[in-house]
Design an enzyme around this catalytic site. Structure first.
Site: not given
Length: 320
Positions: A15, A176
């Protein structure tokens, strides 16, 4: 003209890196959200204080209330528990599914028009659940997977061939995770397919197979080295590339986890495929021909994702 608004759900290592990159690329004003009081505020202030040095104008806001993301153009979700050594992405399922439920509700209430990029693992199951929890249209909700996997594959190949990463293009399909499918015959160096480079003596099939396996294990390799967390620079750069293609209507062809509606024989599941990302979100899903072996690998990858989605339904029956 009003600046774009980018909301980052989760203010950890990814983030914070996302916020910094969004500032450096001048993509818009940034809201960092986190449940930990002080963390998003502190990171936002720190990045804002770097703006006079780096030469960008953007507003950075830290928040602990979803109301702060109201009207966001892009939402990037990193919230959840990261991998630790010995953990697979799938080990995170139960914990992070509950996080996706809360995040989905927040997006639904405050940013229903946003383009949403999910990074939280296990990625393919989390983005599938997030789309259902949020109620947003599937073409506006994607998972960041293939861009990162492709970047790793490109880097490893550039090392092997001693060429610029810019001249390496690759193709990675599927989930993934350990079952991802890097496709050698659709991957090139300066337009020359990898199988031809093997014939030309640039590398051996054995070395190429090892690079493909290293790509599959790319995340685990970094987790093993860091010991206390997982990758954050490359994942953040990958998500920013996706956000930029949407915000600037660049129509980049990018491999992302997108909801399929019959392509590759898959319906209502999120799987990594090549897409065109523009101002309308996922504007096209590109379906390529797979040979028998590639199709078998892809189907195995899809089955792995399907198993995770079933496990999610077991935990949260409302997802059915």
């Amino acid at each position: 003209m009003a600046r774009n608004k980018i909301a980052l759900i989760g203010s950890g290592m990814i983030g914070g890196t996302l916020a910094h990159l969004a500032g450096l690329k001048e993509l818009g004003d940034v809201v960092l959200f986190d449940i930990a009081e002080g963390t998003p505020q502190g990171k936002g202030l720190d990045i804002a204080e770097s703006s006079p040095v780096d030469g960008f104008d953007a507003k950075f806001t830290g928040a602990n209330d979803y109301a702060a993301i109201e009207g966001a153009d892009v939402v990037i979700v990193t919230a959840g528990v990261p991998r630790k050594p010995g953990m697979s992405r799938d080990d995170l399922l139960g914990i992070n599914l509950k996080v996706m439920e809360q995040v989905g509700a927040g997006i639904k209430k405050y940013a229903p028009e946003a383009f949403v990029i999910c990074i939280t693992n296990p990625l393919d199951a989390m983005v599938w659940a997030l789309q259902k929890f949020s109620g947003l249209p599937a073409h506006k909700v994607v998972g960041m997977a293939g861009v990162l996997d492709s970047a790793r594959f490109r880097y490893f190949l550039s090392e092997e061939f001693n060429v610029s990463v810019e001249d390496v293009t690759v193709f990675v399909l599927g989930g993934h995770g350990d079952s991802m499918v890097p496709l050698a015959r659709y991957s090139t160096v300066a337009g020359i397919p990898l199988p031809d480079l093997v014939k030309m003596g640039w590398t051996s099939q054995d070395k190429l197979d090892k690079i493909i396996q290293r790509t599959r294990d790319g995340g685990a390799e970094i987790v093993g080295l860091l010991k206390t967390g997982s990758a954050f620079y490359a994942p953040a750069a990958s998500a920013i590339q996706m956000a930029e293609s949407y915000l600037k209507d660049k129509k980049r062809v990018l491999p992302v986890a997108a909801q399929l509606s019959g392509q590759y024989g898959v319906k209502d599941m999120y799987v990594g495929v090549p897409t065109v990302i523009g101002a309308n979100g996922v504007e096209r899903i590109i379906e390529i021909d797979l040979d028998k072996d590639e199709k078998a690998q892809f189907d195995k990858s899809v089955a792995s994702v399907a198993g995770l989605c079933e496990a999610c339904i077991g935990i949260a029956p409302s997802l059915k």
